[in-house]
Design a protein around this motif. Structure first.
Motif, PDB file in Angstrom:
ATOM      1  N   PRO A 139       0.829  -1.216   0.000  1.00 18.39           N
ATOM      2  CA  PRO A 139       0.000   0.000   0.000  1.00 18.39           C
ATOM      3  C   PRO A 139       0.860   1.261   0.000  1.00 18.39           C
ATOM      4  CG  PRO A 139      -0.700  -1.525   1.717  1.00 18.39           C
ATOM      5  CD  PRO A 139       0.595  -2.046   1.174  1.00 18.39           C
ATOM      6  N   SER A 140       0.376   2.272  -0.703  1.00 16.08           N
ATOM      7  CA  SER A 140       1.076   3.549  -0.780  1.00 16.08           C
ATOM      8  C   SER A 140       0.063   4.675  -0.921  1.00 16.08           C
ATOM      9  CB  SER A 140       2.017   3.553  -1.986  1.00 16.08           C
ATOM     10  OG  SER A 140       2.568   4.839  -2.183  1.00 16.08           O
ATOM     11  N   ALA A 141       0.425   5.837  -0.414  1.00 19.99           N
ATOM     12  CA  ALA A 141      -0.436   7.012  -0.571  1.00 19.99           C
ATOM     13  C   ALA A 141      -0.378   7.551  -1.997  1.00 19.99           C
ATOM     14  CB  ALA A 141      -0.032   8.101   0.424  1.00 19.99           C
ATOM     15  N   ASP A 142       0.619   7.135  -2.765  1.00 23.93           N
ATOM     16  CA  ASP A 142       0.802   7.601  -4.143  1.00 23.93           C
ATOM     17  C   ASP A 142       0.305   6.538  -5.117  1.00 23.93           C
ATOM     18  OD1 ASP A 142       1.580   8.608  -6.572  1.00 23.93           O
ATOM     19  OD2 ASP A 142       3.732   8.532  -6.146  1.00 23.93           O
ATOM     20  N   PRO A 143      -0.866   6.740  -5.758  1.00 22.59           N
ATOM     21  CA  PRO A 143      -1.383   5.726  -6.666  1.00 22.59           C
ATOM     22  C   PRO A 143      -0.483   5.478  -7.873  1.00 22.59           C
ATOM     23  CG  PRO A 143      -2.775   7.682  -6.711  1.00 22.59           C
ATOM     24  CD  PRO A 143      -1.753   7.890  -5.632  1.00 22.59           C
ATOM     25  N   ALA A 144       0.266   6.477  -8.308  1.00 19.98           N
ATOM     26  CA  ALA A 144       1.163   6.303  -9.460  1.00 19.98           C
ATOM     27  C   ALA A 144       2.247   5.270  -9.148  1.00 19.98           C
ATOM     28  CB  ALA A 144       1.778   7.636  -9.853  1.00 19.98           C
ATOM     29  N   GLU A 145       2.694   5.232  -7.904  1.00 19.06           N
ATOM     30  CA  GLU A 145       3.705   4.254  -7.506  1.00 19.06           C
ATOM     31  C   GLU A 145       3.172   2.835  -7.689  1.00 19.06           C
ATOM     32  OE1 GLU A 145       5.656   3.053  -3.274  1.00 19.06           O
ATOM     33  OE2 GLU A 145       5.597   5.200  -3.739  1.00 19.06           O
ATOM     34  N   GLN A 146       1.915   2.633  -7.371  1.00 18.98           N
ATOM     35  CA  GLN A 146       1.316   1.306  -7.499  1.00 18.98           C
ATOM     36  C   GLN A 146       1.035   0.946  -8.952  1.00 18.98           C
ATOM     37  OE1 GLN A 146       1.931  -0.166  -4.875  1.00 18.98           O
ATOM     38  NE2 GLN A 146       2.352   1.799  -3.964  1.00 18.98           N
ATOM     39  N   GLN A 147       0.741   1.932  -9.766  1.00 15.09           N
ATOM     40  CA  GLN A 147       0.580   1.668 -11.191  1.00 15.09           C
ATOM     41  C   GLN A 147       1.907   1.206 -11.783  1.00 15.09           C
ATOM     42  OE1 GLN A 147      -1.111   5.259 -12.798  1.00 15.09           O
ATOM     43  NE2 GLN A 147      -3.024   4.981 -11.682  1.00 15.09           N
ATOM     44  N   SER A 148       2.992   1.769 -11.327  1.00  9.13           N
ATOM     45  CA  SER A 148       4.320   1.326 -11.773  1.00  9.13           C
ATOM     46  C   SER A 148       4.547  -0.126 -11.377  1.00  9.13           C
ATOM     47  CB  SER A 148       5.418   2.201 -11.170  1.00  9.13           C
ATOM     48  OG  SER A 148       5.326   3.507 -11.655  1.00  9.13           O
ATOM     49  N   TRP A 149       4.091  -0.518 -10.192  1.00  9.53           N
ATOM     50  CA  TRP A 149       4.220  -1.906  -9.767  1.00  9.53           C
ATOM     51  C   TRP A 149       3.506  -2.825 -10.753  1.00  9.53           C
ATOM     52  CZ3 TRP A 149       0.597  -5.601  -8.943  1.00  9.53           C
ATOM     53  CH2 TRP A 149       1.056  -6.819  -8.444  1.00  9.53           C
ATOM     54  N   ALA A 150       2.311  -2.449 -11.200  1.00  7.17           N
ATOM     55  CA  ALA A 150       1.544  -3.279 -12.141  1.00  7.17           C
ATOM     56  C   ALA A 150       2.308  -3.445 -13.453  1.00  7.17           C
ATOM     57  CB  ALA A 150       0.166  -2.666 -12.383  1.00  7.17           C
ATOM     58  N   PHE A 151       2.912  -2.366 -13.959  1.00  5.65           N
ATOM     59  CA  PHE A 151       3.709  -2.474 -15.191  1.00  5.65           C
ATOM     60  C   PHE A 151       4.928  -3.363 -14.985  1.00  5.65           C
ATOM     61  CE2 PHE A 151       1.284   1.252 -16.550  1.00  5.65           C
ATOM     62  CZ  PHE A 151       1.043   0.928 -17.873  1.00  5.65           C
ATOM     63  N   ASP A 152       5.588  -3.228 -13.845  1.00  6.53           N
ATOM     64  CA  ASP A 152       6.748  -4.080 -13.549  1.00  6.53           C
ATOM     65  C   ASP A 152       6.338  -5.553 -13.460  1.00  6.53           C
ATOM     66  OD1 ASP A 152       8.380  -1.860 -13.493  1.00  6.53           O
ATOM     67  OD2 ASP A 152       8.381  -1.710 -11.285  1.00  6.53           O
ATOM     68  N   HIS A 153       5.199  -5.814 -12.823  1.00  9.72           N
ATOM     69  CA  HIS A 153       4.722  -7.188 -12.697  1.00  9.72           C
ATOM     70  C   HIS A 153       4.423  -7.775 -14.073  1.00  9.72           C
ATOM     71  CE1 HIS A 153       2.954 -10.680 -10.754  1.00  9.72           C
ATOM     72  NE2 HIS A 153       1.876 -10.528 -11.517  1.00  9.72           N
ATOM     73  N   MET A 154       3.812  -6.975 -14.955  1.00  5.91           N
ATOM     74  CA  MET A 154       3.500  -7.458 -16.301  1.00  5.91           C
ATOM     75  C   MET A 154       4.776  -7.687 -17.116  1.00  5.91           C
ATOM     76  SD  MET A 154       1.329  -5.958 -19.471  1.00  5.91           S
ATOM     77  CE  MET A 154       2.708  -4.905 -19.841  1.00  5.91           C
ATOM     78  N   ARG A 155       5.801  -6.855 -16.918  1.00  9.62           N
ATOM     79  CA  ARG A 155       7.062  -7.075 -17.638  1.00  9.62           C
ATOM     80  C   ARG A 155       7.676  -8.426 -17.255  1.00  9.62           C
ATOM     81  NH1 ARG A 155       7.933  -1.698 -16.051  1.00  9.62           N
ATOM     82  NH2 ARG A 155       7.425  -0.291 -17.742  1.00  9.62           N
ATOM     83  N   ARG A 156       7.572  -8.786 -15.974  1.00 11.40           N
ATOM     84  CA  ARG A 156       8.098 -10.075 -15.516  1.00 11.40           C
ATOM     85  C   ARG A 156       7.176 -11.233 -15.913  1.00 11.40           C
ATOM     86  NH1 ARG A 156       8.599  -6.807 -11.106  1.00 11.40           N
ATOM     87  NH2 ARG A 156       6.933  -7.894  -9.991  1.00 11.40           N
ATOM     88  N   ASN A 157       5.895 -10.936 -16.096  1.00  5.21           N
ATOM     89  CA  ASN A 157       4.877 -11.960 -16.411  1.00  5.21           C
ATOM     90  C   ASN A 157       3.989 -11.416 -17.529  1.00  5.21           C
ATOM     91  OD1 ASN A 157       5.268 -13.753 -13.817  1.00  5.21           O
ATOM     92  ND2 ASN A 157       5.089 -11.643 -13.112  1.00  5.21           N
ATOM     93  N   PRO A 158       4.441 -11.463 -18.787  1.00  5.91           N
ATOM     94  CA  PRO A 158       3.716 -10.801 -19.889  1.00  5.91           C
ATOM     95  C   PRO A 158       2.255 -11.215 -20.051  1.00  5.91           C
ATOM     96  CG  PRO A 158       5.876 -11.548 -20.615  1.00  5.91           C
ATOM     97  CD  PRO A 158       5.665 -12.101 -19.239  1.00  5.91           C
ATOM     98  N   GLU A 159       1.894 -12.407 -19.584  1.00  6.69           N
ATOM     99  CA  GLU A 159       0.501 -12.852 -19.719  1.00  6.69           C
ATOM    100  C   GLU A 159      -0.395 -12.313 -18.599  1.00  6.69           C
ATOM    101  OE1 GLU A 159       2.630 -15.742 -17.139  1.00  6.69           O
ATOM    102  OE2 GLU A 159       3.149 -14.693 -18.958  1.00  6.69           O
ATOM    103  N   HIS A 160       0.178 -11.633 -17.614  1.00  5.45           N
ATOM    104  CA  HIS A 160      -0.593 -11.095 -16.483  1.00  5.45           C
ATOM    105  C   HIS A 160      -1.056  -9.677 -16.821  1.00  5.45           C
ATOM    106  CE1 HIS A 160       0.952 -14.050 -13.240  1.00  5.45           C
ATOM    107  NE2 HIS A 160       0.930 -14.616 -14.441  1.00  5.45           N
ATOM    108  N   THR A 161      -2.279  -9.587 -17.313  1.00  4.81           N
ATOM    109  CA  THR A 161      -2.789  -8.292 -17.796  1.00  4.81           C
ATOM    110  C   THR A 161      -4.051  -7.815 -17.068  1.00  4.81           C
ATOM    111  OG1 THR A 161      -4.031  -9.447 -19.510  1.00  4.81           O
ATOM    112  CG2 THR A 161      -1.824  -8.645 -20.115  1.00  4.81           C
ATOM    113  N   SER A 162      -4.457  -8.507 -16.017  1.00  2.00           N
ATOM    114  CA  SER A 162      -5.679  -8.141 -15.305  1.00  2.00           C
ATOM    115  C   SER A 162      -5.351  -7.801 -13.848  1.00  2.00           C
ATOM    116  CB  SER A 162      -6.675  -9.304 -15.367  1.00  2.00           C
ATOM    117  OG  SER A 162      -7.883  -8.951 -14.760  1.00  2.00           O
TER     118      SER A 162
END
Length: 94
Positions: free
Chosen positions: A53-76
């Motif tokens: 959890p973070s007070a900055d939503p943009a930081e968490q959006q970056s996490w989602a992009f990083d997760h997808m880069r490591r797991n290209p089929e994870h798009t949801s």
């Protein structure tokens, strides 16, 4: 003769109106954002990876992009928002 313990004492009740509202006071906890992966794996179980959890939503959006880069089929993903709320007592009669 009646038993003194069986006598009722008159009582007065006060009614109060309450409202539940987001806590926007200066000392309120911050609104926190996180993301979790909803993608199903090969065995039909949820990935369940989640950001901190973070007070900055943009930081968490970056996490989602990083997760997808490591797991290209994870798009949801789901955003999880924790927002503080407070009960507010109205002044005056109910």
């Amino acid at each position: 003769m009646s038993d003194p313990a069986s006598r009722t004492t008159p009582r007065t009740f006060g009614f109060v109106n309450w409202t539940l509202r987001p806590d926007l006071d200066d000392d309120a906890p911050p609104t926190l954002h996180s993301f979790r992966c909803l993608t199903l794996t090969e065995n039909d179980t949820a990935c369940a990876a989640a950001s901190e959890p973070s007070a900055d939503p943009a930081e968490q959006q970056s996490w989602a992009f990083d997760h997808m880069r490591r797991n290209p089929e994870h798009t949801s993903y789901a955003e999880v928002i924790e927002r503080p709320w407070v009960m507010w007592r109205h002044q005056g009669p109910a």
